[in-house]
Design a protein around this motif. Structure first.
Motif, PDB file in Angstrom:
ATOM      1  N   ALA A 253      -2.530   3.970   1.582  1.00 30.11           N
ATOM      2  CA  ALA A 253      -3.773   4.275   2.290  1.00 30.11           C
ATOM      3  C   ALA A 253      -3.622   4.014   3.782  1.00 30.11           C
ATOM      4  O   ALA A 253      -4.085   4.799   4.616  1.00 30.11           O
ATOM      5  CB  ALA A 253      -4.918   3.442   1.718  1.00 30.11           C
ATOM      6  N   ALA A 254      -2.958   2.904   4.122  1.00 25.77           N
ATOM      7  CA  ALA A 254      -2.749   2.570   5.532  1.00 25.77           C
ATOM      8  C   ALA A 254      -1.832   3.577   6.211  1.00 25.77           C
ATOM      9  O   ALA A 254      -1.923   3.787   7.425  1.00 25.77           O
ATOM     10  CB  ALA A 254      -2.167   1.168   5.658  1.00 25.77           C
ATOM     11  N   ALA A 255      -0.951   4.197   5.421  1.00 27.72           N
ATOM     12  CA  ALA A 255      -0.024   5.181   5.986  1.00 27.72           C
ATOM     13  C   ALA A 255      -0.658   6.562   6.097  1.00 27.72           C
ATOM     14  O   ALA A 255       0.010   7.508   6.531  1.00 27.72           O
ATOM     15  CB  ALA A 255       1.243   5.250   5.138  1.00 27.72           C
ATOM     16  N   GLY A 256      -1.927   6.665   5.696  1.00 32.96           N
ATOM     17  CA  GLY A 256      -2.635   7.929   5.873  1.00 32.96           C
ATOM     18  C   GLY A 256      -2.739   8.807   4.645  1.00 32.96           C
ATOM     19  O   GLY A 256      -3.271   9.920   4.721  1.00 32.96           O
ATOM     20  N   MET A 257      -2.279   8.343   3.490  1.00 32.37           N
ATOM     21  CA  MET A 257      -2.383   9.148   2.280  1.00 32.37           C
ATOM     22  C   MET A 257      -3.812   9.076   1.744  1.00 32.37           C
ATOM     23  O   MET A 257      -4.483   8.043   1.850  1.00 32.37           O
ATOM     24  CB  MET A 257      -1.393   8.647   1.225  1.00 32.37           C
ATOM     25  N   SER A 258      -4.292  10.166   1.133  1.00 32.89           N
ATOM     26  CA  SER A 258      -5.672  10.205   0.644  1.00 32.89           C
ATOM     27  C   SER A 258      -5.790  10.725  -0.783  1.00 32.89           C
ATOM     28  O   SER A 258      -6.817  10.519  -1.427  1.00 32.89           O
ATOM     29  CB  SER A 258      -6.525  11.069   1.577  1.00 32.89           C
ATOM     30  N   ASN A 259      -4.763  11.400  -1.298  1.00 33.84           N
ATOM     31  CA  ASN A 259      -4.784  11.918  -2.664  1.00 33.84           C
ATOM     32  C   ASN A 259      -4.508  10.767  -3.631  1.00 33.84           C
ATOM     33  O   ASN A 259      -3.376  10.319  -3.779  1.00 33.84           O
ATOM     34  CB  ASN A 259      -3.738  13.018  -2.829  1.00 33.84           C
ATOM     35  N   LEU A 260      -5.567  10.280  -4.327  1.00 34.76           N
ATOM     36  CA  LEU A 260      -5.427   9.092  -5.156  1.00 34.76           C
ATOM     37  C   LEU A 260      -4.475   9.315  -6.324  1.00 34.76           C
ATOM     38  O   LEU A 260      -3.717   8.412  -6.690  1.00 34.76           O
ATOM     39  CB  LEU A 260      -6.796   8.646  -5.681  1.00 34.76           C
ATOM     40  N   ASN A 261      -4.490  10.511  -6.911  1.00 39.86           N
ATOM     41  CA  ASN A 261      -3.588  10.777  -8.030  1.00 39.86           C
ATOM     42  C   ASN A 261      -2.130  10.752  -7.572  1.00 39.86           C
ATOM     43  O   ASN A 261      -1.258  10.211  -8.259  1.00 39.86           O
ATOM     44  CB  ASN A 261      -3.912  12.129  -8.666  1.00 39.86           C
ATOM     45  N   LEU A 262      -1.872  11.333  -6.412  1.00 37.15           N
ATOM     46  CA  LEU A 262      -0.522  11.281  -5.856  1.00 37.15           C
ATOM     47  C   LEU A 262      -0.123   9.845  -5.546  1.00 37.15           C
ATOM     48  O   LEU A 262       1.012   9.432  -5.815  1.00 37.15           O
ATOM     49  CB  LEU A 262      -0.442  12.138  -4.591  1.00 37.15           C
ATOM     50  N   MET A 263      -1.055   9.081  -4.995  1.00 33.69           N
ATOM     51  CA  MET A 263      -0.777   7.681  -4.674  1.00 33.69           C
ATOM     52  C   MET A 263      -0.461   6.878  -5.933  1.00 33.69           C
ATOM     53  O   MET A 263       0.460   6.055  -5.949  1.00 33.69           O
ATOM     54  CB  MET A 263      -1.967   7.071  -3.935  1.00 33.69           C
ATOM     55  N   ASN A 264      -1.209   7.135  -7.010  1.00 36.00           N
ATOM     56  CA  ASN A 264      -0.953   6.433  -8.265  1.00 36.00           C
ATOM     57  C   ASN A 264       0.400   6.825  -8.857  1.00 36.00           C
ATOM     58  O   ASN A 264       1.138   5.992  -9.376  1.00 36.00           O
ATOM     59  CB  ASN A 264      -2.068   6.726  -9.274  1.00 36.00           C
ATOM     60  N   GLY A 265       0.719   8.111  -8.795  1.00 37.91           N
ATOM     61  CA  GLY A 265       2.013   8.556  -9.296  1.00 37.91           C
ATOM     62  C   GLY A 265       3.160   7.958  -8.509  1.00 37.91           C
ATOM     63  O   GLY A 265       4.155   7.491  -9.083  1.00 37.91           O
ATOM     64  N   LEU A 266       3.018   7.936  -7.189  1.00 38.39           N
ATOM     65  CA  LEU A 266       4.053   7.370  -6.338  1.00 38.39           C
ATOM     66  C   LEU A 266       4.166   5.865  -6.542  1.00 38.39           C
ATOM     67  O   LEU A 266       5.267   5.304  -6.527  1.00 38.39           O
ATOM     68  CB  LEU A 266       3.731   7.685  -4.880  1.00 38.39           C
ATOM     69  N   LYS A 267       3.025   5.219  -6.754  1.00 38.46           N
ATOM     70  CA  LYS A 267       3.021   3.778  -7.033  1.00 38.46           C
ATOM     71  C   LYS A 267       3.858   3.477  -8.272  1.00 38.46           C
ATOM     72  O   LYS A 267       4.710   2.575  -8.261  1.00 38.46           O
ATOM     73  CB  LYS A 267       1.589   3.303  -7.261  1.00 38.46           C
TER      74      LYS A 267
END
Length: 246
Positions: free
Chosen positions: A160-174
């Motif tokens: 989020a701090a790096a500017g990402m906003s797609n939560l599904n993508l963030m969860n997958g990347l996590k």
């Protein structure tokens, strides 16, 4: 028999928790310590137990992960590998007495991150202050290789701090990066002989079953109940490990 029941139940419930809300390591790590294994060995074996859950989570978001180029995936994975290995090596050179002392602090920190995760994410988004992704990922990966608790929410806050906003993508990347850094840390622990393999593999199987059934449970059980349970467990475990030092 009681010991095996506790270990398998902890693995199973950890899989359920990770599928619903996260926080499974709050159960696997203390269960192994309760069974009589040293804290560092318990931490390493706990990493084995929860490892497949990250791969399954990443596969669940494979469609979203395709939005990132292969080159981007490779760069992020390389940074996560380097950080995870550094964290694992740091754990291996940490004296057992020192690690036993910091365990309550790590548990309390992980519990706080889990409890305050949504608020942290919201504040990070509102701040508008960009955080360089790769250096931040390296630092978070070091923590993940050293102690897994709270890793997921730290990665989400970083994205989020790096500017990402797609939560599904963030969860997958996590999940993807958690698997990568956990895999290399497990490999380092294995080379150092810090893993109790039979117990770890049995807990892994139990966690896999729990994760599968937890996915169905997540559609019926309010996530807030599970989160509150994880927070209570985290606080209780913090107090227990603090008491052990007295």
């Amino acid at each position: 028999m009681i010991e095996w029941t506790v270990l398998l139940l902890a693995g199973y419930l950890a899989g359920v928790l990770n599928a619903v809300a996260g926080g499974g390591s709050f159960l696997t790590f203390p269960a192994l310590v309760w069974a009589g294994y040293p804290p560092i060995v318990s931490n390493a074996t706990s990493a084995v137990a929860v490892l497949p859950g990250y791969a399954g989570g990443a596969l669940g978001f494979r469609q979203e992960l395709r939005e990132l180029s292969i080159q981007r995936h490779l760069i992020l994975s390389a940074v996560a590998l380097a950080g995870g290995l550094a964290g694992a090596l740091l754990l291996l050179v940490t004296p057992a007495s020192v690690f036993a002392f910091v365990v309550p602090l790590l548990l309390l920190f992980a519990t706080a991150m889990f409890a305050l995760g949504p608020k942290i994410m919201a504040k990070v988004r509102k701040s508008g202050l960009p955080l360089p992704l790769l250096p931040g990922l390296f630092l978070v990966a070091i923590y993940g290789g050293y102690f897994n608790g709270g890793l997921g929410i730290m990665l989400l806050a970083l994205f989020a701090a790096a500017g990402m906003s797609n939560l599904n993508l963030m969860n997958g990347l996590k999940n993807s990066l958690s698997f990568v850094l956990s895999f290399i840390s497990v490999a380092a622990f294995a080379v150092a002989g810090k893993i109790i393999w039979f117990e770890g593999m049995m807990m892994m199987l139990a966690a896999t079953l729990g994760g599968y059934q937890g996915a169905a449970l997540s559609r019926r059980l309010p996530v807030i109940w599970v989160k509150r349970f994880v927070i209570v467990v985290g606080l209780i475990m913090t107090m227990i490990f603090t008491y052990r030092l007295i």
